[in-house]
Design a protein around this motif. Structure first.
Motif, mmCIF file in Angstrom:
data_model
loop_
_atom_site.group_PDB
_atom_site.id
_atom_site.type_symbol
_atom_site.label_atom_id
_atom_site.label_comp_id
_atom_site.label_asym_id
_atom_site.label_seq_id
_atom_site.Cartn_x
_atom_site.Cartn_y
_atom_site.Cartn_z
ATOM 1 N N ARG A 1 -30.990 1.843 -53.106
ATOM 2 C CA ARG A 1 -31.799 2.926 -53.397
ATOM 3 C C ARG A 1 -31.242 4.435 -53.455
ATOM 4 O O ARG A 1 -31.991 5.239 -54.298
ATOM 5 C CB ARG A 1 -33.293 2.905 -52.964
ATOM 6 N N GLY A 2 -30.335 4.602 -52.708
ATOM 7 C CA GLY A 2 -29.916 5.979 -52.618
ATOM 8 C C GLY A 2 -30.687 6.587 -51.362
ATOM 9 O O GLY A 2 -30.332 6.401 -50.369
ATOM 10 N N ARG A 3 -31.894 7.181 -51.633
ATOM 11 C CA ARG A 3 -32.861 7.698 -50.607
ATOM 12 C C ARG A 3 -33.992 7.002 -50.629
ATOM 13 O O ARG A 3 -34.633 6.698 -51.574
ATOM 14 C CB ARG A 3 -32.832 9.123 -50.983
ATOM 15 N N VAL A 4 -34.574 6.609 -49.481
ATOM 16 C CA VAL A 4 -35.690 5.974 -49.206
ATOM 17 C C VAL A 4 -36.780 6.905 -49.378
ATOM 18 O O VAL A 4 -36.736 7.735 -48.016
ATOM 19 C CB VAL A 4 -35.699 4.947 -48.186
ATOM 20 N N GLU A 5 -37.712 7.139 -49.995
ATOM 21 C CA GLU A 5 -38.824 8.031 -49.686
ATOM 22 C C GLU A 5 -39.769 7.676 -48.828
ATOM 23 O O GLU A 5 -39.964 6.310 -48.484
ATOM 24 C CB GLU A 5 -39.570 8.230 -51.020
ATOM 25 N N ASP A 6 -40.760 8.426 -48.298
ATOM 26 C CA ASP A 6 -41.681 7.998 -47.183
ATOM 27 C C ASP A 6 -42.847 6.967 -47.730
ATOM 28 O O ASP A 6 -43.315 6.258 -46.974
ATOM 29 C CB ASP A 6 -42.640 9.003 -46.775
ATOM 30 N N ASP A 7 -43.055 7.068 -48.963
ATOM 31 C CA ASP A 7 -44.053 6.252 -49.732
ATOM 32 C C ASP A 7 -43.449 5.003 -50.571
ATOM 33 O O ASP A 7 -44.176 4.227 -50.824
ATOM 34 C CB ASP A 7 -44.920 7.001 -50.625
ATOM 35 N N ASP A 8 -42.323 4.647 -50.065
ATOM 36 C CA ASP A 8 -41.549 3.529 -50.534
ATOM 37 C C ASP A 8 -42.143 2.292 -49.671
ATOM 38 O O ASP A 8 -41.697 2.407 -48.319
ATOM 39 C CB ASP A 8 -39.838 3.849 -50.583
ATOM 40 N N PRO A 9 -42.456 1.218 -50.377
ATOM 41 C CA PRO A 9 -42.748 0.069 -49.519
ATOM 42 C C PRO A 9 -41.757 -0.868 -48.958
ATOM 43 O O PRO A 9 -41.862 -1.630 -48.291
ATOM 44 C CB PRO A 9 -43.822 -0.695 -50.532
ATOM 45 N N CYS A 10 -40.378 -0.296 -49.599
ATOM 46 C CA CYS A 10 -39.214 -0.981 -49.146
ATOM 47 C C CYS A 10 -39.322 -2.535 -49.290
ATOM 48 O O CYS A 10 -38.903 -3.318 -48.289
ATOM 49 C CB CYS A 10 -38.997 -0.539 -47.635
ATOM 50 N N ASP A 11 -40.092 -3.071 -50.239
ATOM 51 C CA ASP A 11 -39.973 -4.391 -50.476
ATOM 52 C C ASP A 11 -40.713 -5.203 -49.359
ATOM 53 O O ASP A 11 -40.367 -6.437 -49.137
ATOM 54 C CB ASP A 11 -38.540 -5.174 -50.877
ATOM 55 N N GLY A 12 -41.564 -4.458 -48.747
ATOM 56 C CA GLY A 12 -42.311 -5.128 -47.515
ATOM 57 C C GLY A 12 -41.445 -5.671 -46.256
ATOM 58 O O GLY A 12 -41.861 -6.312 -45.614
ATOM 59 N N LEU A 13 -40.139 -4.875 -46.394
ATOM 60 C CA LEU A 13 -39.305 -5.171 -45.098
ATOM 61 C C LEU A 13 -40.022 -4.612 -43.732
ATOM 62 O O LEU A 13 -39.868 -5.361 -43.064
ATOM 63 C CB LEU A 13 -38.071 -4.291 -45.204
ATOM 64 N N VAL A 14 -40.684 -3.600 -43.910
ATOM 65 C CA VAL A 14 -41.341 -2.890 -42.737
ATOM 66 C C VAL A 14 -42.799 -3.173 -42.961
ATOM 67 O O VAL A 14 -43.299 -2.282 -44.103
ATOM 68 C CB VAL A 14 -40.794 -1.490 -42.342
ATOM 69 N N HIS A 15 -43.515 -3.663 -42.330
ATOM 70 C CA HIS A 15 -44.907 -3.654 -42.676
ATOM 71 C C HIS A 15 -45.838 -3.780 -41.478
ATOM 72 O O HIS A 15 -45.424 -4.426 -40.495
ATOM 73 C CB HIS A 15 -45.502 -4.812 -43.853
ATOM 74 N N GLY A 16 -47.030 -3.363 -41.271
ATOM 75 C CA GLY A 16 -47.825 -3.639 -40.216
ATOM 76 C C GLY A 16 -48.874 -2.615 -40.205
ATOM 77 O O GLY A 16 -48.636 -1.404 -40.778
ATOM 78 N N TYR A 17 -50.052 -2.825 -39.244
ATOM 79 C CA TYR A 17 -51.125 -1.750 -39.339
ATOM 80 C C TYR A 17 -51.795 -1.370 -40.632
ATOM 81 O O TYR A 17 -52.218 -0.364 -40.919
ATOM 82 C CB TYR A 17 -50.520 -0.503 -38.518
ATOM 83 N N GLY A 18 -51.485 -2.193 -41.370
ATOM 84 C CA GLY A 18 -52.391 -1.910 -42.893
ATOM 85 C C GLY A 18 -51.361 -1.179 -43.561
ATOM 86 O O GLY A 18 -51.925 -0.493 -44.762
ATOM 87 N N LEU A 19 -49.948 -0.934 -43.332
ATOM 88 C CA LEU A 19 -49.151 0.070 -44.104
ATOM 89 C C LEU A 19 -47.969 -0.709 -44.237
ATOM 90 O O LEU A 19 -47.541 -1.680 -43.750
ATOM 91 C CB LEU A 19 -48.729 1.289 -43.147
ATOM 92 N N GLN A 20 -47.028 -0.008 -45.161
ATOM 93 C CA GLN A 20 -45.805 -0.569 -45.513
ATOM 94 C C GLN A 20 -44.772 0.557 -45.303
ATOM 95 O O GLN A 20 -45.074 1.729 -45.510
ATOM 96 C CB GLN A 20 -45.768 -1.352 -46.936
ATOM 97 N N GLY A 21 -43.590 0.542 -45.154
ATOM 98 C CA GLY A 21 -42.519 1.247 -45.306
ATOM 99 C C GLY A 21 -42.584 2.276 -44.020
ATOM 100 O O GLY A 21 -42.962 1.858 -42.823
ATOM 101 N N GLN A 22 -42.114 3.562 -44.419
ATOM 102 C CA GLN A 22 -42.137 4.576 -43.389
ATOM 103 C C GLN A 22 -43.501 4.505 -42.641
ATOM 104 O O GLN A 22 -43.368 4.947 -41.474
ATOM 105 C CB GLN A 22 -41.580 5.731 -44.095
ATOM 106 N N GLY A 23 -44.440 4.510 -43.209
ATOM 107 C CA GLY A 23 -45.795 4.743 -42.537
ATOM 108 C C GLY A 23 -45.958 3.706 -41.476
ATOM 109 O O GLY A 23 -46.203 3.862 -40.220
ATOM 110 N N ALA A 24 -45.580 2.325 -41.804
ATOM 111 C CA ALA A 24 -45.833 1.459 -40.808
ATOM 112 C C ALA A 24 -44.728 1.645 -39.805
ATOM 113 O O ALA A 24 -45.004 1.468 -38.423
ATOM 114 C CB ALA A 24 -45.401 0.192 -41.374
ATOM 115 N N LEU A 25 -43.665 2.265 -40.109
ATOM 116 C CA LEU A 25 -42.457 2.282 -38.890
ATOM 117 C C LEU A 25 -43.026 3.434 -38.053
ATOM 118 O O LEU A 25 -42.777 3.376 -36.670
ATOM 119 C CB LEU A 25 -41.346 2.613 -39.627
ATOM 120 N N ASP A 26 -43.742 4.681 -38.568
ATOM 121 C CA ASP A 26 -43.925 5.739 -37.798
ATOM 122 C C ASP A 26 -44.822 5.172 -36.835
ATOM 123 O O ASP A 26 -45.172 5.761 -35.527
ATOM 124 C CB ASP A 26 -44.369 6.826 -38.670
ATOM 125 N N VAL A 27 -45.766 4.419 -37.347
ATOM 126 C CA VAL A 27 -47.036 3.913 -36.169
ATOM 127 C C VAL A 27 -46.300 3.111 -35.199
ATOM 128 O O VAL A 27 -46.628 3.292 -34.010
ATOM 129 C CB VAL A 27 -48.186 3.074 -37.077
#
Length: 197
Positions: free
Chosen positions: A98-124
């Motif tokens: 992708r080049g750069r992964v944006e904060d709102d990118d769901p990342c194909d569901g790779l990182v998910h949890g807490y009702g979030l996906q992508g960077q938001g789920a990782l931050d939590v």
């Protein structure tokens, strides 16, 4: 002879007048022998309470013995259970495509949890791990407060500098999955440092 038996009464029977006097003295607490007995029982009871409290404190202190292995085991379990290394490799592949992964990118569901996906789920998730690291009872380690402060301030906290404020548990520039997995389990990083602390 029968009169004598009636006057004496059975050997264990206390004459009525003496029973009344005894009951009156017992209720008023005036006889010394009652006070002494009460004092002795009270003293014995207090000593037993002190002994029980002392035993309880010893057991409580034993239960509160904290080992660094507890923190290491927790982190190892997090890395293994969440497959952080495998997910980090997948994240790396995804971000390379992708080049750069944006904060709102769901990342194909790779990182998910807490009702979030992508960077938001990782931050939590990072925030949860940081909270555990921050709240760990370092002061109860074998070396006491000084050793605990050294482990917290010199071994753990510096690894997050610039990316996450360890003491306030706030995101600075944050982590991507690769950098977070490396911080936890990379060579000479958190788990390695804790094992050698």
């Amino acid at each position: 002879q029968q009169q004598q038996q009636q006057q004496q009464g059975p050997p264990q029977q206390v004459p009525r007048m003496e029973r009344v006097i005894y009951a009156d003295e017992f209720m008023n607490g005036s006889p010394d022998y009652i006070d002494d007995a009460e004092d002795e029982r009270l003293h014995r009871w207090r000593e037993e309470e002190k002994d029980a409290e002392r035993d309880e404190n010893v057991e409580k202190n034993k239960a509160e013995d904290v080992k660094l292995n507890m923190l290491i085991a927790y982190l190892e379990e997090e890395v293994a259970t969440n497959l952080l290394e495998a997910k980090a490799r997948d994240w790396e592949s995804y971000s390379a495509s992708r080049g750069r992964v944006e904060d709102d990118d769901p990342c194909d569901g790779l990182v998910h949890g807490y009702g979030l996906q992508g960077q938001g789920a990782l931050d939590v998730y990072v925030s949860e791990i940081m909270e555990y690291l921050k709240e760990f009872p370092y002061e109860k380690l074998n070396g006491g407060r000084v050793a605990g402060a050294w482990v917290r301030d010199e071994v753990v906290a510096p690894l997050f500098k610039g990316r996450w404020d360890f003491y306030s548990n706030r995101k600075r520039i944050g982590f991507d999955l690769v950098s977070f997995a490396n911080t936890l389990n990379g060579p000479h990083m958190l788990l390695d440092r804790l094992r050698h602390a």
